[in-house]
Design an enzyme around this catalytic site. Structure first.
Site, PDB file in Angstrom:
ATOM      1  CE  LYS A   1     -12.597  -5.985 -16.952  1.00 40.07           C
ATOM      2  NZ  LYS A   1     -12.486  -5.418 -18.304  1.00 40.07           N
TER       3      LYS A   1
ATOM      4  CD  GLN B   1     -12.472  -2.538 -20.518  1.00 40.72           C
ATOM      5  OE1 GLN B   1     -11.918  -3.386 -19.831  1.00 40.72           O
ATOM      6  NE2 GLN B   1     -13.762  -2.562 -20.743  1.00 40.72           N
TER       7      GLN B   1
ATOM      8  CG  ASP C   1     -10.704  -9.759 -22.950  1.00 39.29           C
ATOM      9  OD1 ASP C   1     -11.646  -9.958 -22.166  1.00 39.29           O
ATOM     10  OD2 ASP C   1     -10.211  -8.633 -23.172  1.00 39.29           O
TER      11      ASP C   1
HETATM   12  N1  GUN Z   1     -15.374  -4.091 -22.940  1.00 36.81           N
HETATM   13  C1  GUN Z   1     -16.570  -4.564 -22.503  1.00 36.81           C
HETATM   14  N2  GUN Z   1     -16.461  -5.842 -22.131  1.00 36.81           N
HETATM   15  C2  GUN Z   1     -15.173  -6.205 -22.322  1.00 36.81           C
HETATM   16  C3  GUN Z   1     -14.444  -7.409 -22.111  1.00 36.81           C
HETATM   17  O1  GUN Z   1     -14.967  -8.446 -21.670  1.00 36.81           O
HETATM   18  N3  GUN Z   1     -13.125  -7.354 -22.433  1.00 36.81           N
HETATM   19  C4  GUN Z   1     -12.539  -6.256 -22.927  1.00 36.81           C
HETATM   20  N4  GUN Z   1     -11.242  -6.312 -23.217  1.00 36.81           N
HETATM   21  N5  GUN Z   1     -13.169  -5.128 -23.139  1.00 36.81           N
HETATM   22  C5  GUN Z   1     -14.488  -5.110 -22.828  1.00 36.81           C
END
Ligand code: GUN
Length: 292
Positions: free
Chosen positions: A51, A95, A118
């Protein structure tokens, strides 16, 4: 069989996103994303780095906060509060999964819904359920839908079976497919670990979206002739022939189903890159809304 190339689709969307960012920068505004990682889960570390790199490539200000596994819920809440108030930050992502002593629901509730890129805050999930476009939609379902649209795979009237009922993928995916209009209007079934005769249900689908989080859980017997398969899984399995000691596989046994389906996403290079580019798009949207 058509390979649904998420890497290429994401790359072409990045071009348009870069242009939107350049326009904002002309007005002196730079979109900012904060990504918070608690602990040292290797898969999460890889996602977060990815990211971060994508932000840098696109001209998004990226702030990576890596916190020790001993971080308390109170400490994390205080950090989220600071980010909520920070004018340089337009998107906040914490995350998942978090260590067991931190309640994800409490953290999701603390994030300002206008920075919740998110889409996990109840306000945004409710907006999705209510077809209100002013919220944020979770990135993975959004990426799956974008891929279907990009390859002109019709969802209207189609039977789509979503396998998995998580808040991150399964539930929002179903809501998105139920919306009216392009990429929606589907007849949706959600199957999960307790579903009886899963194979009979998935075999009746025009489109199968696999989001169970179990390597190679779906095989030939689960997929109908000519169906479209979207594989959300990114699982690490041991592989001594690889320098890393593992390789990535999906929730679908690709080799086993590739001749039976009409289209399928590869792993890696399918849904993964789409999720990241949707995060970038959500961050940009958050910035445009907040800067207005
Ligand atoms: N863990 C796996 N996929 C995601 C996501 O799309 N967002 C977040 N915050 N954690 C994740």
């Amino acid at each position: 069989m058509i390979l649904l190339d998420g890497k290429e689709t994401a790359a072409s969307l990045e071009v348009a996103i870069k242009q939107r960012i350049a326009r904002l920068q002309e007005c002196g505004v730079t979109p900012g994303l904060a990504v918070v990682l608690v602990g040292e889960n290797p898969a999460s570390q890889a996602y977060v780095s990815n990211k971060d790199r994508t932000c840098q490539r696109l001209g998004i200000y990226s702030r990576k906060l890596e916190l020790p596994v001993t971080t308390t819920e109170r400490e994390l809440l205080a950090i989220v509060e600071q980010l909520n108030l920070d004018p340089q930050i337009h998107g906040i992502l914490v995350q998942s999964p978090l260590p067991a002593h931190i309640h994800e629901r409490t953290i999701n509730l603390a994030i300002d819904p206008s920075k919740d890129v998110d889409g996990f805050h109840p306000t945004n999930l409710a907006k999705l359920a209510m077809d209100d476009p002013s919220g944020f939609v979770p990135c993975t379902p959004l990426g799956c839908q974008y891929l279907l649209k990009a390859y002109h795979i019709p969802t209207r009237g189609a039977h789509v079976v979503v396998v998995g009922r998580s808040l991150i993928v399964g539930k929002p995916m179903a809501l998105l497919l139920l919306q009216k209009g392009l990429g929606g209007d589907a007849t949706v079934t959600i199957a999960h670990s307790q579903t009886r005769d899963l194979a009979a249900i998935t075999r009746s689908a025009h489109i199968v979206i696999a989001a169970l989080g179990r390597p190679h859980a779906l095989g030939r017997e689960h997929i109908g002739e000519g169906a479209v398969v979207i594989d959300v899984g990114i699982n690490r399995i041991a592989d001594t022939s690889s320098a890393r000691g593992y390789r990535l596989v999906g929730d679908v046994d690709f080799e086993n189903v590739k001749e039976k389906c009409s289209a399928i996403t590869p792993v890696p290079g399918g849904v993964g890159p789409m999720t990241i580019v949707m995060l970038m798009q959500n961050t940009l949207t958050a910035c445009e809304r907040l800067a207005r």
